[in-house]
Design an enzyme around this catalytic site. Structure first.
Site, PDB file in Angstrom:
ATOM      1  N   SER A  13      12.771  20.239  -5.130  1.00 57.51           N
ATOM      2  CA  SER A  13      13.616  21.337  -4.709  1.00 57.51           C
ATOM      3  C   SER A  13      13.251  21.923  -3.338  1.00 57.51           C
ATOM      4  CB  SER A  13      13.573  22.446  -5.749  1.00 57.51           C
ATOM      5  OG  SER A  13      12.277  22.990  -5.845  1.00 57.51           O
ATOM      6  N   SER A  69       8.536  19.273  -7.022  1.00 55.09           N
ATOM      7  CA  SER A  69       9.327  19.912  -5.974  1.00 55.09           C
ATOM      8  C   SER A  69       8.619  20.098  -4.638  1.00 55.09           C
ATOM      9  CB  SER A  69       9.830  21.270  -6.444  1.00 55.09           C
ATOM     10  OG  SER A  69      10.903  21.101  -7.326  1.00 55.09           O
ATOM     11  N   LYS A 117       9.761  29.014   1.483  1.00 53.56           N
ATOM     12  CA  LYS A 117      10.841  28.655   0.551  1.00 53.56           C
ATOM     13  C   LYS A 117      11.496  29.929   0.036  1.00 53.56           C
ATOM     14  CE  LYS A 117      11.520  25.795  -3.630  1.00 53.56           C
ATOM     15  NZ  LYS A 117      10.829  25.048  -4.706  1.00 53.56           N
TER      16      LYS A 117
END
Lengths: 493, 484
Positions: free
Chosen positions: A157, A181, A78
């Site tokens: 997210s 997330s 990420k």
């Protein structure tokens, strides 16, 4: 070998150990898949060269007998983890072009264990969002989208992290979970997502969103793989004062431990209005599966659950408003020149932050302001303690708690972006674990009537990820979720 | 001594409180490993944490915690075993994080006190409200470029103790005594070097006036004063300004002011309405700071003797005057030097030698006690030579000058130069005879009643002996000779 993408990390590792496949071969398959699935918009910064070198190093390690637990396994990251000399943006315009001179603790542990870095993955800007639509790079697309239908959200997210693993464009990936997330996108994309206990993985070098809630965790295709990579990520870090100085047990053992005699709680408060019927049915199934596997089901109550979401949407923005103050145009990242310092701040931050980030900074600033602090921030902290006490009480009686991960399956991109409140409701089942600091895992457990993946969530008490792995593994076995998304890489089909 | 100030319309009472920012003596910064040493070239002592790079986290430096606790103990203050670091949020170019980590609701040290002594000998207690630990900001340099400001982050993150007094001072003199005493205690403890010029000790001074016995008046806060003189000037200026303002029908505005070192005046910087909303909240990157009694006790055991205790001993056990004791205890090094030099000797004589000869020589040479060429034991040896009659006080001064110049031992100088005192009767008689024989006219005048000439003879004999004759014996033997 066209089966390369189909292997779990554990399987690939066994074949690498036996030298039946090479790390470079495995990487090639994934890099091809990355190209093929480019339309899913998962990689914001692919790192082809770095990956090549790491794969060659891994092959050398295998030939020299010095391979580690993740040697040669292709892993995406990420874009919230700072990676040395590799652009790290938190998917925000304000950090565009930022090259950290340092590597986050979690990623450096993963590379030290031999992991091969595929690249940086798409996410919501500063991890603020539940659909990956606040990213400056545009949204990650869910591979479960029909080839000729609407593009669906990967969730957020950590949308890119979930989507890439589901699509066969990463064997495993790293994400972060502040209010869901990891677990929500894992459920939306049909993969396993683990949010470890707060303090289990170091936060050092991860762009901060809400410091008291943020926690790094992995995305994998199986529970066994989750335990494998998590064991490499976890551990005390003296550079993070909130990291726990506990030994990391062998989690792989827990995967196969069975759940005979475990007590599993079903919280009454997680039946919420407007919950998808498919989800309700899946939850019932999950309950039955666990019972069949030898667990005892107990009805429990977590009375303060309904306050979790409002409480989260005070605390997280409050911390974020302060954490994001450092992006001011003075030291690094974007700067818009102006006559005065204040004007420079205003222009830079107005231009560098997206709408959702600005919204949360404003909410957080308001919640901490003189005259409002007691009513909002302090009250939210008190409620947070009550939520934690609910769980403490529950875990006196049960070993784990079973809930749906989300109240509904994924949705078309653009459908919810204009309505922040509906968007925030995505986190209703995941947020309590962050507030209480508990570990949680989402396991893919079935499909909705429209053919979209659904996840079940398991929660355990602090630092008992082992119980999550045992229970999640039992669900995984019985759910037999082995479907491949329509827009996955061809070789995964 | 009354501290009331007379205005045109009557008497005013001055109320002063002080917030002192003391830089903690430590190798590294409060939350990072970079050096906290002053004077490096700009941006050379900056870690990733100090520059607030994304994802960086603070880790408390235990040394700074110990220093704060030690300071609390030195000020007889309550030590809080539980304290919390908060974020104080505001934007400024030299504040990289966009917040300063400080302590707001739960400081590490609670109430304590400082005893001050005034010029009239009276003593006075000034209460301490609290001490908290916080990070310093960086430095903005506005004079390096016509259009730009430069930022130096060397100081960013250095540990400060904010020592907050109660509003219990009532004159510039009291405020000066307070800051001097506080500085002295911090230096004894080794928790702050007290260097005001370099900014490691600076004060924000709150001043208000009121009619005696009335409620507190509105205060102004003058920021960042880095000398005792500036503190006194600020107070005097503010007191006069405020009294004049009120007596002319005006009102004091609650505001932050700046002191202008060239004019000696203060001017308004920002009013209450422009005050920042700092949005304090507990820093989620740090756990509450906790320690146990054993931690405090260990620090207490290692505490040095403080000036008040030493002074008490000097006056009551050594018989020194309060003045001498004050001079000798102002600095820890001075007291330690004195203790060593006077150990096993006449305490009063040693005190005199230090405050007159040694300090005189140091002043003249423009050096500090730490650089003194004469060590405590060397000074002690010199005093021994006086006490056992080997040399006279006068010769001793000559020997001391030589010691100060060369660093040699007193005994060596006495031997080399043959300065040992002559106490042999026949030798002294011979000198007397010689002098009297050469001044027969004066001998007659003396015997004729001009007593004053006695001193003249003594002087001549001492001169003839090159100062080495035992002056007591010269007196005694000369009297015998002349008074036959």
């Amino acid at each position: 070998m066209s089966d390369l993408l189909k292997m779990t990390a554990t399987q690939a590792r066994n074949l690498l150990l036996k030298k039946e496949i090479s790390s470079v071969e495995l990487l090639d398959a994934y890099q091809t898949a990355m190209e093929e699935t480019k339309g899913l918009n998962n990689y914001v910064t692919p790192t082809f060269e770095v990956a090549k070198q790491m794969a060659m190093d891994a092959d050398k390690a295998y030939s020299q007998g010095t391979a580690s637990s993740l040697s040669g396994l292709p892993i995406g990251v990420k874009d919230l983890f700072c990676t040395k000399d590799i652009e790290t943006t938190a998917c925000s315009a304000i950090l565009k072009g930022f090259l950290p001179s340092y590597e986050s603790t979690v990623t450096s542990k993963v590379w030290k264990s031999g992991g091969v870095m595929l690249g940086k993955l798409n996410c919501d800007e500063f991890a603020m969002g539940s659909s990956n639509e606040t990213s400056i790079f545009g949204p990650s697309v869910n591979p479960w989208s029909k080839k000729d239908g609407n593009n669906l959200s990967s969730g957020g997210s950590s949308g890119g992290s979930a989507s890439s693993v589901a699509a066969g464009a990463a064997l495993m990936s790293l994400g972060t979970d502040t209010g869901g997330s990891i677990r929500q996108p894992a459920a939306f994309c049909g993969v396993v997502g683990l949010k470890p206990t707060y303090g289990r993985c170091s936060r050092w070098g991860i762009v901060a969103f809400a410091s008291s809630l943020d926690q790094a965790g992995p995305f994998t295709r199986t529970v066994e793989d989750s335990a494998l990579i998590f064991s490499a990520m976890a551990g005390h870090d003296p550079k993070d004062s909130t990291s726990a100085s506990l030994k990391v047990p062998n989690f792989s053992k827990a995967v196969h431990a069975g759940i005979e005699g475990l007590r599993i709680g079903i919280p009454a408060e997680y039946y919420v209005d407007g919950m998808d019927i498919d989800i309700l049915e899946l939850w019932k199934k999950g309950r039955a599966w666990l019972e069949q596997a030898g667990a005892t089901i107990v009805d429990i109550s977590l009375p303060h659950t309904k306050y979790a979401l409002p409480c989260y949407y005070i605390i997280a923005p409050a911390e974020a408003s302060s954490n994001l103050a450092r992006y001011d145009g003075v030291k690094y990242g974007k700067r818009i020149e102006a006559e005065t310092l204040d004007e420079m701040y205003e222009l830079t931050r107005a231009d560098g932050f997206g709408e959702e980030v600005q919204r949360r900074i404003l909410i957080g600033t308001y919640a901490l302001s003189a005259g409002y602090y007691d009513a909002y921030y302090l009250k939210a902290q008190q409620v947070r303690r009550l939520i934690k006490e609910d769980f403490d009480k529950a875990f006196n009686e049960v070993d784990a708690i079973l809930t749906p991960t989300t109240p509904s399956p994924t949705f078309p991109l653009g459908a919810e972006v204009s309505d922040p409140i509906t968007m925030y409701l995505n986190d209703v089942f995941t947020v309590p674990a962050n507030l209480a600091g508990l570990p949680g895992i989402s396991v893919p457990a079935g499909l909705s009537k429209q053919g979209l993946p659904l996840g079940l969530q398991l929660l355990a008490s602090h630092f008992r990820e082992d119980k999550l792995f045992s229970t999640a593994s039992a669900i995984e076995k019985q759910a037999e979720f082995s479907l491949v998304p329509p827009r996955a890489a061809g070789d995964l089909q | 001594m009354s501290t009331l100030v007379s205005g045109r319309t009557g008497e005013w009472e001055v109320v002063i409180g002080m917030e002192v920012h003391a830089q903690v003596v430590s190798n590294s910064k409060l939350f990072s490993g970079s050096s906290a040493v002053f004077g490096a070239s700009p941006n050379n002592h900056v870690s990733l944490v100090d520059a607030a790079m994304p994802g960086m986290l603070p880790v408390i430096n235990e040394q700074c915690v110990k220093q704060a606790v030690l300071t609390g103990l030195g000020l007889n203050a309550k030590i809080n075993k539980f304290s919390v670091f908060d974020r104080k949020n505001y934007f400024y170019a030299d504040l990289p994080q966009g917040y300063q980590i400080s302590q707001f609701k739960h400081p590490i040290v609670g109430e304590g006190e400082v005893k001050i002594e005034l010029s009239d000998g009276s003593t006075h207690k000034v209460g301490i409200e609290r001490i908290h630990l916080e990070q310093d900001a960086g430095k903005s340099l506005h004079d390096q470029h016509p259009l730009k400001s430069y930022i130096d982050l060397n100081r960013s993150g250095v540990a400060l103790m904010e020592i907050v007094s109660k509003p219990e001072m009532h004159s510039a003199e009291q405020a000066a005594a307070y800051i001097k005493k506080l500085r002295s205690i911090l230096r004894y403890l080794g928790t702050c070097d007290g260097n005001m010029e370099e900014g490691s000790l600076r004060a924000d001074v709150n001043v208000s006036v009121r009619r005696p016995g009335h409620l507190l008046g509105t205060r102004t806060e003058t920021k960042n004063l880095n000398s005792v003189k500036f503190i006194m000037q600020t107070i005097e200026f503010e007191v006069n300004r405020q009294i004049e303002l009120i007596e002319n029908g005006g009102e004091v505005k609650q505001e932050t002011r700046l002191f202008d070192t060239t004019t000696g005046m203060t001017r308004a910087m920002r009013g209450k309405e422009d005050a920042h909303d700092y949005r304090y909240f507990p820093d989620p990157d740090l756990l509450p700071l906790t320690f146990d009694d054993a931690f405090i006790d260990e620090l207490r055991m290692g505490m040095p003797e403080l000036p008040d205790e030493i002074k008490y001993r000097m006056v009551n056990e050594y018989g020194l005057s309060s003045y001498d004791a004050n001079v000798l205890t102002e600095e820890r090094e001075t007291a330690a030097f004195y203790e060593l030099a006077s150990d096993g000797r006449d305490r009063k004589i040693t005190a005199n030698w230090m405050s007159v000869e040694l300090f005189g020589a140091l002043n003249k040479a423009g050096i500090e006690l730490a650089q003194s060429p004469v060590s405590p034991s060397q000074l002690g040896d010199l005093i021994d030579l006086i006490s056992d009659g080997s040399i006279s006080g006068k010769i001793a001064k000559e020997v001391f000058s030589e010691m100060f110049e060369t660093g040699k031992d007193a005994k060596l100088i006495v031997d080399e130069k043959g300065l040992k005192q002559v106490s042999d009767e026949s030798t002294i008689f011979a000198m007397i005879d010689e002098v009297l024989a050469a001044n027969l006219d004066k001998v007659n005048e003396y015997r004729g009643g001009k007593d004053k000439l006695f001193g003249f003879f003594v002087g001549q004999i001492m001169k003839a002996s090159k100062g080495q004759a035992n002056p007591g014996m010269v007196n005694q033997l000369l009297k015998q000779k002349l008074d036959i």
